[in-house]
Design an enzyme around this catalytic site. Structure first.
Site, PDB file in Angstrom:
ATOM      1  N   TRP A  10       0.821  -1.226   0.000  1.00  0.00           N
ATOM      2  CA  TRP A  10       0.000   0.000   0.000  1.00  0.00           C
ATOM      3  C   TRP A  10       0.849   1.267   0.000  1.00  0.00           C
ATOM      4  O   TRP A  10       0.339   2.343  -0.250  1.00  0.00           O
ATOM      5  CB  TRP A  10      -0.916   0.009   1.241  1.00  0.00           C
ATOM      6  CG  TRP A  10      -2.023  -0.992   1.209  1.00  0.00           C
ATOM      7  CD1 TRP A  10      -2.269  -1.929   0.234  1.00  0.00           C
ATOM      8  CD2 TRP A  10      -3.062  -1.168   2.193  1.00  0.00           C
ATOM      9  NE1 TRP A  10      -3.383  -2.679   0.561  1.00  0.00           N
ATOM     10  CE2 TRP A  10      -3.882  -2.226   1.756  1.00  0.00           C
ATOM     11  CE3 TRP A  10      -3.355  -0.542   3.402  1.00  0.00           C
ATOM     12  CZ2 TRP A  10      -4.998  -2.661   2.477  1.00  0.00           C
ATOM     13  CZ3 TRP A  10      -4.454  -0.975   4.139  1.00  0.00           C
ATOM     14  CH2 TRP A  10      -5.263  -2.019   3.669  1.00  0.00           C
ATOM     15  N   HIS A  94      12.811  -1.976  -0.238  1.00  0.00           N
ATOM     16  CA  HIS A  94      12.099  -1.455  -1.407  1.00  0.00           C
ATOM     17  C   HIS A  94      12.910  -0.320  -2.023  1.00  0.00           C
ATOM     18  O   HIS A  94      13.554   0.445  -1.308  1.00  0.00           O
ATOM     19  CB  HIS A  94      10.702  -0.968  -0.989  1.00  0.00           C
ATOM     20  CG  HIS A  94       9.841  -0.660  -2.173  1.00  0.00           C
ATOM     21  ND1 HIS A  94       9.936   0.520  -2.862  1.00  0.00           N
ATOM     22  CD2 HIS A  94       8.902  -1.389  -2.812  1.00  0.00           C
ATOM     23  CE1 HIS A  94       9.076   0.499  -3.876  1.00  0.00           C
ATOM     24  NE2 HIS A  94       8.429  -0.658  -3.863  1.00  0.00           N
ATOM     25  N   GLU A 164      12.086  -6.184  -8.652  1.00  0.00           N
ATOM     26  CA  GLU A 164      11.382  -4.985  -9.088  1.00  0.00           C
ATOM     27  C   GLU A 164      12.312  -4.085  -9.889  1.00  0.00           C
ATOM     28  O   GLU A 164      13.115  -3.341  -9.311  1.00  0.00           O
ATOM     29  CB  GLU A 164      10.857  -4.210  -7.872  1.00  0.00           C
ATOM     30  CG  GLU A 164       9.896  -4.999  -7.008  1.00  0.00           C
ATOM     31  CD  GLU A 164       8.898  -4.094  -6.290  1.00  0.00           C
ATOM     32  OE1 GLU A 164       7.694  -4.363  -6.401  1.00  0.00           O
ATOM     33  OE2 GLU A 164       9.319  -3.130  -5.622  1.00  0.00           O
ATOM     34  N   GLY A 170       5.492   2.029 -10.642  1.00  0.00           N
ATOM     35  CA  GLY A 170       4.611   3.190 -10.671  1.00  0.00           C
ATOM     36  C   GLY A 170       4.652   3.965 -11.982  1.00  0.00           C
ATOM     37  O   GLY A 170       4.145   5.075 -12.083  1.00  0.00           O
ATOM     38  N   GLY A 231       1.846  -2.531  -6.199  1.00  0.00           N
ATOM     39  CA  GLY A 231       1.690  -1.209  -5.597  1.00  0.00           C
ATOM     40  C   GLY A 231       0.337  -0.617  -5.947  1.00  0.00           C
ATOM     41  O   GLY A 231      -0.687  -0.926  -5.335  1.00  0.00           O
ATOM     42  N   GLY A 232       0.313   0.220  -6.962  1.00  0.00           N
ATOM     43  CA  GLY A 232      -0.896   0.965  -7.356  1.00  0.00           C
ATOM     44  C   GLY A 232      -2.160   0.120  -7.427  1.00  0.00           C
ATOM     45  O   GLY A 232      -3.205   0.495  -6.882  1.00  0.00           O
TER      46      GLY A 232
END
Ligand code: PGA
Length: 248
Positions: A10, A94, A164, A170, A231-232
């Protein structure tokens, strides 16, 4: 066979009440999920979300953890504090933490070992920047991260790795299915070599970076990809549920 794992990250979104609303919307949509489902929420949301998750198979995760057991580390949260609240997973390293909060391979390693010692499952993030990918440095960068971030781990079945590529986070720009599969395959091979005899074959590797309801099926069909760090798309119940239900 490695069980797929879909985790929502989140980030700094959702107050506790918004978080409760979101998990209440997600719960009925993922009831029949065959994969592991995790929501990694802001630390202050943990108590409320934990309560809201009662009776569901969705697991609770945090987004960071300090490496010390306790002490003078203003603003930080220890692994035991997370553990006592029923947190099972924690994202470590991250790229946003590396970029904005001075996270280094050394601190990622220390946090990972601390999480494991407390019985949490770390989701350790690695990945290359756009510049590094375009400069042909992807494997070199990943190899360095592999060597440093995971040093000292004895049982790799107890961790999850999230690959990632920073340029895909994003941005709406996903790695192609083949690109993601190939790079994750490289990570697995390299880790098997670096950490032979330590259960690397049982370790799950997720893809993360603009994974969504549309592209999840193609990515998840790749043999090397064991899940996603989202994520999003994890902020909208139907989108997150569609990813969790990638096999339906
Ligand atoms: P994204 O984020 O899905 O919004 O690209 C993924 C992540 O940063 O974990």
């Amino acid at each position: 066979m490695r069980k797929p794992i879909i985790a929502g990250n989140w980030k700094m979104n959702n107050t506790a009440s918004e978080g409760v609303e979101l998990v209440n919307a997600i719960k009925p949509l993922v009831k029949g999920a065959k994969c592991d489902v995790v929501v990694c929420v802001p630390a202050i949301d943990i108590p409320a979300v934990k309560k809201a998750l009662r009776g569901s198979k969705i697991k609770l995760g945090a987004q960071n953890v300090h490496f010390a057991e306790k002490g003078a580390y203003t603003g930080e949260i220890s692994a035991n504090m997370l553990k006592e609240y029923g947190v099972q997973y924690v994202i470590i390293g991250h790229s946003e933490r590396r970029q904005y909060f001075g996270e280094t391979d050394e601190t990622v390693n220390k946090r990972t070992l601390a999480a494991l010692a407390a019985g949490l499952t770390p989701i350790v993030c690695i990945g290359e920047s756009l510049e590094e990918r375009e400069g042909g440095l992807t494997e070199k960068v990943l190899s360095a991260q592999i060597e440093k971030d995971f040093a000292g781990i004895e049982d790799f079945s107890k961790i999850v790795v999230a690959y990632e590529p920073i340029w895909a986070i994003g941005t709406g720009r996903t790695a192609t299915d083949e690109q993601a599969n190939e790079t994750i395959g490289f990570i697995r091979k390299r880790m098997k070599k670096a950490y032979a005899g330590k259960n690397v074959g049982k370790m799950r590797i997720q893809y993360g970076g603009s994974m969504n309801a549309k592209n999840c099926k193609g990515l998840m069909a790749q043999p090397e990809i064991d899940g996603g760090l989202i994520g999003g798309a994890s902020l909208k119940a139907p989108d997150f549920a569609a990813i969790v239900n990638f096999d339906k």
